[in-house]
Motif scaffolding. Structure first.
Motif, PDB file in Angstrom:
ATOM      1  N   HIS A   3       0.860  -1.181   0.000  1.00  0.00           N
ATOM      2  CA  HIS A   3       0.000   0.000   0.000  1.00  0.00           C
ATOM      3  C   HIS A   3       0.901   1.237   0.000  1.00  0.00           C
ATOM      4  O   HIS A   3       1.689   1.434   0.926  1.00  0.00           O
TER       5      HIS A   3
ATOM      6  N   ARG B 142       1.061   3.524   3.176  1.00  0.00           N
ATOM      7  CA  ARG B 142       1.551   3.027   4.463  1.00  0.00           C
ATOM      8  C   ARG B 142       3.053   3.214   4.579  1.00  0.00           C
ATOM      9  O   ARG B 142       3.769   3.153   3.591  1.00  0.00           O
ATOM     10  N   THR B 143       3.516   3.382   5.789  1.00  0.00           N
ATOM     11  CA  THR B 143       4.958   3.386   6.012  1.00  0.00           C
ATOM     12  C   THR B 143       5.459   1.939   6.014  1.00  0.00           C
ATOM     13  O   THR B 143       4.674   0.989   6.161  1.00  0.00           O
TER      14      THR B 143
ATOM     15  N   ASP C 222       4.404   0.369   9.256  1.00  0.00           N
ATOM     16  CA  ASP C 222       2.984   0.031   9.318  1.00  0.00           C
ATOM     17  C   ASP C 222       2.677  -1.210   8.478  1.00  0.00           C
ATOM     18  O   ASP C 222       1.849  -2.042   8.860  1.00  0.00           O
ATOM     19  N   HIS C 223       3.326  -1.314   7.326  1.00  0.00           N
ATOM     20  CA  HIS C 223       3.127  -2.497   6.478  1.00  0.00           C
ATOM     21  C   HIS C 223       3.467  -3.765   7.257  1.00  0.00           C
ATOM     22  O   HIS C 223       2.695  -4.740   7.253  1.00  0.00           O
TER      23      HIS C 223
ATOM     24  N   ARG D 148       6.661   6.647   3.685  1.00  0.00           N
ATOM     25  CA  ARG D 148       5.610   5.923   2.973  1.00  0.00           C
ATOM     26  C   ARG D 148       6.233   5.072   1.869  1.00  0.00           C
ATOM     27  O   ARG D 148       7.154   5.506   1.171  1.00  0.00           O
TER      28      ARG D 148
END
Length: 238
Positions: A87, A90-91, A94-95, A126
């Motif tokens: 995505h 997302r960072t 976060d992924h 990101r």
């Protein structure tokens, strides 16, 4: 330890046989190169091994168990078949945290594997701003989340700069030296020459050779010569 074993794998797409009765093994403690020209059936074989494609015949196991039956798949095998599908908003952190949550792994593993693959400095960026080489490292980090006994990687050096390729070579060698199984699919023969212990060569969906790098060197001189000699032998005669 997780021995990877492929036995008689076969896959047809319509009237095309993509993989034809392929059998091989990847032993713990080794880096095995899975080689073949485009369209040879490498990716389809890996996808069957990981239960992403249903085989028409044969089977495959990791540590004696089919992937679909593994109780903790991320701890048994880590796979990176492509460096896309992230995505972009997302960072990197976060992924990976999304994966740890889904697999009931400690969230701390996300930061740990980012540091392991050299992306700690970019954990807050990101993914849409990552270079191809950075996405390759993120794909590898995802595969490492469960500290798996086996790694299956498709073209992991794609997009890496020379320093990154040297790092990857060292990392995978050390990973195998710890008693784990590493299967690497690639078409970059010069890089495989410096990385692998064993070689599996497929052509037109069929296995044409399974040998140690030393055995191929004795018979053909180097990996590139061996690859082209064996591929030429499989071509239909006029």
């Amino acid at each position: 330890m997780a021995r990877i074993e492929v036995s008689g794998l076969t896959k047809h797409f319509g009237g095309v046989t993509a993989v034809d009765d392929v059998s091989f093994a990847v032993e713990p403690g080794s880096v095995t190169g899975f080689l073949g020209p485009n369209g040879a059936g490498k990716t389809t074989t890996l996808r069957m091994l990981l239960a992403l494609v249903r085989p028409d015949g044969g089977g495959a196991t990791i540590g004696g168990i089919e992937y679909a039956d593994l109780a903790a798949p991320l701890e048994a095998v880590g796979a990176a078949l492509e460096s896309t599908g992230f995505h972009p908003g997302r960072t990197g952190l976060d992924h990976l945290r999304a994966y740890t949550a889904a697999a009931a792994l400690p969230s701390s593993r996300a930061a740990a594997v980012l540091d392991l693959v050299g992306l700690g400095h970019a954990r807050g960026r990101r993914v849409g701003g990552y270079s191809l080489g950075m996405r390759q490292r993120l794909a590898l980090a995802t595969a490492l989340l469960g500290d798996p006994a086996a790694l299956i990687l498709d073209e992991p050096a794609n997009g890496l700069d020379p320093q990154g390729i040297v790092w990857l070579r060292r990392f995978l060698t050390e990973y195998a030296d710890a008693g784990r199984s590493v299967l690497v699919s690639s078409h970059v023969l010069t890089e495989m020459q410096q990385l692998v212990d064993r070689v599996i060569i497929v052509h037109r969906g069929r296995l044409v050779q399974q040998a140690t790098l030393a055995e191929l060197a004795d018979a053909h001189g180097d990996l590139e010569t061996a690859f082209f000699n064996l591929a030429t032998e499989q071509e239909p005669r006029p």
